[in-house]
Design a protein around this motif. Structure first.
Motif, PDB file in Angstrom:
ATOM      1  N   LEU A 463     -50.064 -16.770 -20.356  1.00  0.00           N
ATOM      2  CA  LEU A 463     -48.884 -16.313 -20.210  1.00  0.00           C
ATOM      3  C   LEU A 463     -48.433 -15.090 -21.169  1.00  0.00           C
ATOM      4  N   PRO A 464     -47.789 -14.068 -20.572  1.00  0.00           N
ATOM      5  CA  PRO A 464     -47.245 -12.908 -21.791  1.00  0.00           C
ATOM      6  C   PRO A 464     -46.224 -13.224 -22.640  1.00  0.00           C
ATOM      7  N   GLU A 465     -46.091 -12.592 -23.678  1.00  0.00           N
ATOM      8  CA  GLU A 465     -44.834 -12.690 -24.481  1.00  0.00           C
ATOM      9  C   GLU A 465     -43.861 -12.154 -23.869  1.00  0.00           C
ATOM     10  N   PRO A 466     -42.632 -12.896 -23.563  1.00  0.00           N
ATOM     11  CA  PRO A 466     -41.493 -12.262 -22.843  1.00  0.00           C
ATOM     12  C   PRO A 466     -40.913 -11.386 -23.415  1.00  0.00           C
ATOM     13  N   GLN A 473     -32.872  -8.975 -24.318  1.00  0.00           N
ATOM     14  CA  GLN A 473     -34.105  -8.417 -24.612  1.00  0.00           C
ATOM     15  C   GLN A 473     -34.863  -8.985 -25.937  1.00  0.00           C
ATOM     16  N   GLN A 474     -35.938  -9.342 -25.884  1.00  0.00           N
ATOM     17  CA  GLN A 474     -36.307 -10.053 -26.922  1.00  0.00           C
ATOM     18  C   GLN A 474     -37.330  -9.228 -27.921  1.00  0.00           C
ATOM     19  N   ALA A 475     -37.059  -9.704 -28.999  1.00  0.00           N
ATOM     20  CA  ALA A 475     -37.649  -8.983 -30.241  1.00  0.00           C
ATOM     21  C   ALA A 475     -39.083  -9.551 -30.194  1.00  0.00           C
ATOM     22  N   PRO A 476     -39.974  -9.004 -30.776  1.00  0.00           N
ATOM     23  CA  PRO A 476     -41.551  -9.380 -30.897  1.00  0.00           C
ATOM     24  C   PRO A 476     -41.721 -10.545 -31.507  1.00  0.00           C
ATOM     25  N   ILE A 477     -42.681 -11.269 -31.048  1.00  0.00           N
ATOM     26  CA  ILE A 477     -43.105 -12.537 -31.737  1.00  0.00           C
ATOM     27  C   ILE A 477     -43.854 -11.836 -33.101  1.00  0.00           C
ATOM     28  N   GLU A 478     -43.674 -12.591 -34.177  1.00  0.00           N
ATOM     29  CA  GLU A 478     -44.296 -12.315 -35.339  1.00  0.00           C
ATOM     30  C   GLU A 478     -45.411 -12.849 -35.869  1.00  0.00           C
ATOM     31  N   GLY A 479     -45.814 -14.079 -35.068  1.00  0.00           N
ATOM     32  CA  GLY A 479     -47.244 -14.706 -35.540  1.00  0.00           C
ATOM     33  C   GLY A 479     -48.243 -13.970 -34.895  1.00  0.00           C
ATOM     34  N   THR A 480     -49.574 -14.384 -35.282  1.00  0.00           N
ATOM     35  CA  THR A 480     -50.922 -13.897 -34.703  1.00  0.00           C
ATOM     36  C   THR A 480     -51.439 -15.233 -33.817  1.00  0.00           C
ATOM     37  N   SER A 481     -51.870 -15.119 -32.622  1.00  0.00           N
ATOM     38  CA  SER A 481     -52.738 -16.018 -32.021  1.00  0.00           C
ATOM     39  C   SER A 481     -53.809 -16.461 -32.837  1.00  0.00           C
ATOM     40  N   MET A 482     -54.044 -17.623 -32.969  1.00  0.00           N
ATOM     41  CA  MET A 482     -55.467 -18.303 -33.512  1.00  0.00           C
ATOM     42  C   MET A 482     -56.469 -18.324 -32.602  1.00  0.00           C
TER      43      MET A 482
END
Length: 790
Positions: A463-466, A473-482
């Motif tokens: 799934l993409p980051e919405p 409108q969404q601000a970017p996710i700040e975490g990093t996929s593990m």
């Protein structure tokens, strides 16, 4: 990028009209429409189970070398991966909001717990709508979503039964199902529960063997079974967040007795034993050093000998509590296995939302509310010894000593709330996903953080980051996929920069190095002099050079590197709304000083019978001031009895009620240690009457006493004396109820819990104003005045 993938960046996914020929008659052979297809995630998206325990340190679970047996954690680790450098925020609500959003806790306005929220952007507890939670994203992509357990992310002025429910799990939180509690902690035997947004009572009593963690597990297992029976092709996202092992440490005696005598060596030796086991397991490097004990933590050998049996019992209770909790997690895992879906379920087992809790003082606590009120001195060694056998039982609200918390964070320094050091923020974490992880029983040492969970799940689900959620409108996710590390033990870490801050305790991690400064001691909750932030002494640790535990401070050897990291912390602090720093305690509990809204305005509140489950933030405060309670009642010829109003419960609170022989009575319970009461000298006569209790506060500071007067229709019928009061908080989970009492009883002499008022109760008014109305409220003026001043 596929069209489907692109379409999923806008949630809800926009409907697309059918194209082609539109016929006039549905029977026309040319009539063709595509079949209705239910919304589902991309093919192959796994089920997700996120398990988040509460207040468990890195060195507690046997899966990470600790003394508390956690066979389920060991089982999942054997079939999955241990992450030994996974980090949280050092406090519960911030960790939970960060987990559910993939953003840093100040970035989603949860700089501390909701009860200490301020008007500062990083501290308001109001999640920005530009940062939608993960369960909402998953639900709008076709996942079934459910949460069971603790929700501590609701702003305190929104915690009443009237909401608003935007921040509640099943309101705006993205969960289709919620069963659990709102707030920081709960009584495991008498919890204040919600099913969705509806208050409900536990299905059984403590005497019948009820325990909250078991109840949550029953509900979670039942929900998963039903979901797979009805929607076998739809994946689920289940968030299982029991209140365990947050205080109160509640567990049945048979779990406690397993550990009898196993902690007589004390916390200093326990840390040595834990580190040795950690090295044997390989969950810490072989050259890891045990960090020294700080002066503010008393050595075991220096603790009073008469108190040591109590201290041992505290740790025995905690160990039994953690093992019991892990056993319930095991039931949940067994259910997945029985359904043959365990291999296709990503299981995150995060063993603690922060380091072990040091909020119980050096002596521990029979009732942790004593310390929260600055009254820990009431719990003398003699008192604690007299209560030793009750620890863990329904008559206790216990917490263990600071020394045990420190030991449960082995081999690190400090504890929960201390975001600067790994003792407050490093939590052992296990990821189990046989269909997505090739190695079983592996160890991963890349730096990871709780904000990394959300992007990991999105990537695993395809799934993409919405970019847009519900029109915002969404601000970017700040975490990093593990996900990159799941099948590559040697992969370079991708999350290489992370700030930490909690109540002025702060730190920065960058590419193996950490710069930290401890500002505030967690268990000093009332009083204590805070140094200026610029006077804090920073430390420097080299994680690239083998210092896994932050044992070797290099600040004097490398001042330039320390200065660079301090500057980097400041840059990150500005970027994520960490500033201004705020180390206040009591001031932040007071909403007027903190600058957050309150549900109730003014000094008067009107209630009606049946109202209940009202948190302390939903009721005008009567602490450290005079107040009165007035009620209009109708008494039948046979007399009446039962609760008029009750706030709090067994471990602190007060109530106005009518005894079984129809006498008006007021009782004030100080921490379950002292009880003061006043009772009318004559019974309530039959008919309609106005009853009133007045408490005249002595003044001159906090927690003082006062005189009590009781009235029938303006005529005094009784008096009494309260020698001391609770100045800060009655309870974290007990509530205010009108005409009945939920939870535990304020007084053990009269079971208010089962005592609904048997007459007719018309209204109750709580008043902290100076006007006493000559001890009587004119009925015609009551509603107009009350509503005008409320």
């Amino acid at each position: 990028m596929s069209n489907e993938h692109h379409a999923r960046t806008m949630l809800p996914i926009p409907d697309r009209p059918a194209t082609g020929l539109t016929t006039y008659d549905a029977k026309d052979p040319e009539t063709k429409f595509p079949p209705i297809e239910p919304l589902l995630p991309p093919k192959g998206a796994p089920n997700v189970l996120v398990i988040l325990l509460d207040d468990v340190g890195f060195g507690a679970s046997s899966a990470f070398g600790g003394p508390c047996q956690t066979p389920t954690a060991e089982r999942l680790a054997a079939g999955g991966l241990r992450f030994n450098r996974f980090h949280t925020t050092a406090l519960c609500a911030p960790t939970r909001q960060a987990l559910l959003t993939g953003r840093n806790h100040h970035s989603v306005a949860m700089g501390s717990i909701t009860e200490t929220a301020t008007s500062a952007p990083g501290q308001s507890s109001v999640r920005p709508n530009t940062k939608a939670p993960l369960p909402m994203t998953l639900k709008l992509n076709g996942y079934s979503t459910a949460q069971f357990g603790k929700c501590h992310e609701v702003p305190v002025w929104q915690t009443s039964p009237m909401g608003p429910f935007d921040a509640w799990p099943s309101g705006g939180g993205g969960f289709e199902t919620f069963y659990g509690f709102i707030g920081g902690e709960n009584n495991q035997y008498e919890p204040a529960l919600y099913d969705g947004t509806t208050p409900v009572e536990p299905p059984a009593t403590a005497e019948e063997g009820y325990h909250l963690t078991e109840d949550l597990t029953d509900r979670a297992v039942g929900w998963i079974r039903q979901q797979k029976a009805l929607m076998p092709d739809r994946p689920f996202f289940v968030y299982y967040a029991p209140g365990a092992t947050h205080a109160p440490h509640h567990v049945a005696k048979e779990w406690v007795d397993k550990y009898r005598g196993k902690f007589s060596h004390g916390w200093d030796v326990q840390r040595e034993q834990t580190l040795a086991r950690q090295k044997e397991l390989g969950v810490v490097p072989a050259d890891t050093e045990l960090t020294p004990r700080h002066d503010v933590i008393t050595a075991w050998d220096e603790m009073p000998d008469e108190l040591k049996p109590v201290l041992e019992r505290q740790m025995e209770v905690y160990a039994g509590f953690l093992e019991h909790t892990d056993n319930q997690v095991g039931r949940l895992v067994d259910a997945l296995e029985d359904l043959e879906i365990l291999d296709d379920t990503i299981v995150y087992y995060i063993i603690g939302d922060n380091g072990a809790s040091a909020e119980g003082t050096m002596n521990g606590a029979f009732n942790e509310m004593a310390n929260f009120n600055g009254m820990a001195a009431l719990e003398t060694a003699e008192f604690m010894l007299s209560k030793m056998d009750e620890f863990g039982s329904p008559t206790s609200y216990n917490h263990y000593s600071v020394g045990w918390a420190w030991a449960m964070n082995s081999p690190f320094q400090w504890t929960k709330q201390v975001a600067s050091h790994w003792g407050g923020t490093r939590n052992g974490t296990i990821v189990h996903w046989p269909n997505g992880i090739e190695e079983a029983g592996g160890l991963r040492s890349q730096f990871t953080h709780v904000i990394d969970v959300a992007p990991t799940i999105l990537e695993a689900a395809g799934l993409p980051e919405p970019a847009m959620v519900n029109g915002v409108q969404q601000a970017p996710i700040e975490g990093t996929s593990m996900l990159y590390a799941f099948n590559d033990q040697a992969a370079d870490e991708r999350h290489d920069l992370q700030y930490f801050e909690m109540f002025g305790n702060r730190g920065i991690y960058h590419r193996g190095w950490s710069a930290v400064t401890k500002h505030k001691t967690p268990w000093v909750m009332v009083g204590g002099d805070m140094p200026a932030f610029d006077a804090d002494v920073w430390e420097l640790y080299d994680g690239t050079g083998g210092d896994f535990s932050q044992a070797r401070n290099l600040a004097t050897e490398q001042p330039e590197r320390l200065a660079q990291l301090q500057r980097l912390w400041l840059i990150e602090a500005v970027r994520y709304n960490v500033l201004p720093l705020d180390d206040r305690s009591a001031e932040r509990v007071n909403p007027d000083l903190a600058g957050r809204p309150t549900l109730i305005q003014g000094d008067r509140q009107l209630f009606f019978p049946g109202m209940g489950r009202l948190s302390e933030s939903s009721v005008v405060s009567i602490k450290n001031k005079s107040f009165s309670v007035t009620a209009e009642v109708e008494v039948p010829e046979a007399g009446a009895s039962g609760v008029i109003i009750a706030q709090g419960g067994r471990f602190g609170g007060w109530a106005v009620y009518v005894t079984e022989d129809s006498h008006l009575k007021f009782v004030y319970n100080v921490l379950g240690i002292h009880e003061f009461s006043a009772v009318a000298t004559e019974p309530l006569p039959a008919g309609k009457h106005q009853v009133r209790m007045e408490f005249a506060y002595d003044g001159g500071g906090l927690a003082k006493g006062g005189d009590v007067s009781l009235y029938h229709d303006g005529t005094q019928v009784g008096h009494g004396r309260v020698e001391a009061t609770q100045p800060m908080i009655f309870s974290a989970d007990e509530t205010t109820d009108i005409g009945y009492e939920s939870g535990t009883s304020v007084t053990p002499d009269y079971d208010l819990h089962t005592s609904r008022f048997t007459g007719r109760l018309h209204w109750v008014q709580l008043d902290t104003g100076a006007d006493d109305h000559d001890h009587f409220i004119d009925p015609e003026e009551r509603l107009r005045v009350a509503m005008a001043r409320q």
